[in-house]
Design an enzyme around this catalytic site. Structure first.
Site, short mmCIF file in Angstrom:
data_model
loop_
_atom_site.label_atom_id
_atom_site.label_comp_id
_atom_site.label_asym_id
_atom_site.label_seq_id
_atom_site.Cartn_x
_atom_site.Cartn_y
_atom_site.Cartn_z
N LYS A 1 -2.34 -1.72 -3.68
CA LYS A 1 -3.17 -0.52 -3.68
C LYS A 1 -2.33 0.71 -3.82
O LYS A 1 -1.34 0.81 -3.08
CB LYS A 1 -3.96 -0.49 -2.36
CG LYS A 1 -4.72 0.77 -2.10
CD LYS A 1 -5.30 0.73 -0.72
CE LYS A 1 -5.95 2.06 -0.46
NZ LYS A 1 -6.38 2.19 0.91
N LYS B 1 0.85 -1.20 0.00
CA LYS B 1 0.00 0.00 0.00
C LYS B 1 0.88 1.24 0.00
O LYS B 1 1.69 1.44 0.91
CB LYS B 1 -0.92 -0.01 1.23
CG LYS B 1 -1.75 1.26 1.34
CD LYS B 1 -2.78 1.18 2.45
CE LYS B 1 -3.48 2.53 2.61
NZ LYS B 1 -4.49 2.51 3.67
C1 PBG Z 1 -7.45 3.54 5.60
C2 PBG Z 1 -7.70 3.45 4.14
C3 PBG Z 1 -7.54 4.43 3.15
C4 PBG Z 1 -8.02 3.89 1.96
C5 PBG Z 1 -8.43 2.60 2.25
N1 PBG Z 1 -8.20 2.34 3.61
C6 PBG Z 1 -7.10 5.84 3.25
C7 PBG Z 1 -5.68 6.14 3.43
O1 PBG Z 1 -4.82 5.28 3.55
O2 PBG Z 1 -5.42 7.34 3.50
C8 PBG Z 1 -8.10 4.59 0.63
C9 PBG Z 1 -9.05 4.00 -0.32
C10 PBG Z 1 -9.39 4.86 -1.49
O3 PBG Z 1 -8.77 5.89 -1.77
O4 PBG Z 1 -10.34 4.48 -2.17
N2 PBG Z 1 -6.12 3.65 5.96
#
Ligand code: PBG
Length: 323
Positions: free
Chosen positions: A246, A192
């Site tokens: 992601k 991520k």
């Molecule tokens: C929580 C989380 C996030 C997303 C999914 N889980 C936000 C982040 O990391 O700031 C983002 C998902 C999206 O942009 O669709 N940490």
């Protein structure tokens, strides 16, 4: 002479050689839920809402009827209910816990995934416990584990830790097992990135960090594939059942890499910014939304994604079934 065009000449021959499949079961719909009485549209994500428990139940019913792979839930809390330690994430009557109980009571066969993180519940918007000017890794682990256990107690089929703390999968696995939830799988946000594509999500969940950014815990887009391999190997060893990359489209190489290196299903998250870019261009009439979405999803499947989390899931499923 070699003529690749021979295999493209008619719909019948193209159909024969087509290898990549895309079905509703491959798609997971992310859903936002709050405890307000009414659903509220999210301006930067046309077509998406912060659902009330009631409208959540309605849309989850549609997800089940459409044959989607499942739904993943994100809680939204008013700022005044957030605190330093993200207590709303692991409260028995927390928004996500209530939502899970309600959905599983109504639709036992729907796969309900809970995103396990603190950023939607902390006053400062970071994904963990802030100590000084940094996010304390090990203090956060305990709270993430509590969150996952409370989600499993509420009936979550899968928990999905997304905070990017080191050791979070192991901590959650240990806590789930100790609490008697040995059968609940972990979907690890293994790879991520600290991505600018999350912008609209942070509007939706009101979870932008109030100071600094997430680059001390989320991955650097310019790091090499070594970092992705390392993160995925750790989550693999810590007992993750499913691995995810992601965002999706800028990181297709890593979807493929994980697919090749690990004997676990690999998914991808087509995130909020990716969704909103397509919506915006479609609203302007600049692209054909249906074709663009199905092409992106097909590309992800070809790269090796077994499943895709996408805000387009319900729409895409309808397009797929209508042919
Ligand atoms: C929580 C989380 C996030 C997303 C999914 N889980 C936000 C982040 O990391 O700031 C983002 C998902 C999206 O942009 O669709 N940490």
């Amino acid at each position: 002479m070699e003529r690749p065009r021979r295999l493209r000449r008619t719909p019948a021959i193209r159909r024969l050689v087509r290898e990549v499949s895309l079905e509703p079961r491959h798609l997971i719909q992310p859903l936002f839920v709050h405890l307000a009485p009414d659903p509220e549209p999210i301006p930067s994500m046309p077509g998406q809402h912060r659902h009330s428990l009631e409208s959540l139940e309605e849309i989850a019913g549609r997800a089940l009827a459409a044959g989607l792979g499942g739904v993943i839930l994100f809680g939204v809390l008013p700022q005044e209910q957030k605190d330093e330690l993200g207590g709303g994430a692991y409260h028995e009557e927390g928004v996500v816990q209530q939502a899970i109980r309600r959905l599983k009571a109504r639709y036992p066969e729907l796969l309900v995934i809970a995103d396990t993180c603190l950023c939607e519940y902390t006053a400062h918007g970071h994904c963990g416990v802030v100590v000084g000017d940094t996010v304390d890794n090990d203090a956060t682990l305990e709270l993430l584990a509590k969150t996952a256990v409370s989600q499993a107690e509420a009936g979550a089929d899968v928990v999905a830790p997304s905070a990017m703390m080191d050791g979070q999968v192991a901590a959650i696995r240990r806590a789930l097992d100790a609490a008697g939830h040995k059968e609940v799988p972990i979907l690890a946000y293994a790879v991520k990135f600290a991505s600018s594509f999350y912008g609209p999500f942070r509007d939706a969940a009101d979870s932008a960090p109030s100071f600094g950014d997430r680059s001390t815990y989320q991955m650097d887009p310019a790091a090499g594939s070594w970092d992705a391999l390392r993160e995925a190997a750790l989550d693999d060893a810590e007992g993750a059942d499913l691995l995810m990359v992601k965002p999706a489209l800028a990181y297709l190489d890593l979807v493929r890499l994980l697919k090749e290196r690990f004997a676990k299903p690999v998914g991808a998250y087509l995130v909020s910014g990716e969704y909103s870019m397509i919506k915006a261009a479609a609203q302007k009439g600049w692209i054909d939304e249906r074709r663009v979405v199905l092409e992106a999803l097909t590309g992800l499947r070809r790269a090796g994604a077994q499943f895709v989390l996408t805000y387009h899931a319900l729409e895409a499923a309808a397009w797929l079934t209508s042919g």
